[in-house]
Motif scaffolding. Sequence first.
Motif, PDB file in Angstrom:
ATOM      1  N   ASN A  34     -26.942  23.778 -66.291  1.00 32.25           N
ATOM      2  CA  ASN A  34     -28.176  23.257 -66.877  1.00 32.25           C
ATOM      3  C   ASN A  34     -29.151  24.429 -66.930  1.00 32.25           C
TER       4      ASN A  34
ATOM      5  N   TRP B 163     -27.451  14.998 -63.444  1.00 27.53           N
ATOM      6  CA  TRP B 163     -28.167  15.706 -64.507  1.00 27.53           C
ATOM      7  C   TRP B 163     -27.339  15.800 -65.777  1.00 27.53           C
TER       8      TRP B 163
ATOM      9  N   SER C 285     -32.217  24.669 -67.804  1.00 30.53           N
ATOM     10  CA  SER C 285     -33.591  24.450 -67.359  1.00 30.53           C
ATOM     11  C   SER C 285     -33.726  24.395 -65.833  1.00 30.53           C
ATOM     12  N   THR C 286     -32.725  23.902 -65.142  1.00 30.92           N
ATOM     13  CA  THR C 286     -32.830  23.778 -63.682  1.00 30.92           C
ATOM     14  C   THR C 286     -31.922  24.748 -62.926  1.00 30.92           C
TER      15      THR C 286
END
Length: 102
Positions: free
Chosen positions: A70, A86, A72-73
């Motif tokens: 991911n 997620w 973004s994270t």
Amino acid sequence: MTTLQELLAQKKALERQIEQTKKHERGEAVNRVRALMAEYGLSLADLGAKSPVKGKSGGGSGKVPAKYRNASTGESWSGRGLQPRWLKAALASGKKLSDFAL
């Protein structure tokens, strides 16, 4: 009649002799295998075996590298086991698994 001490000494001598014979016969077997491998130009890879690792038994599993991340994270998933929350949420919102592939 033989005493216990005499029997124990005989046992110890036999165990020593067994170990010596095992080492000797194992060495001969290794030499025969090496000779055959040299004769036919074989390597360990040809036998479908990996190089032997002393002191480690098979069956252990190490950490698997991540296949999906991911952006973004920074969370990641190896592709094994259940999908993380997620990733499930992102897939449910319309994204594709290939969007997260490394």
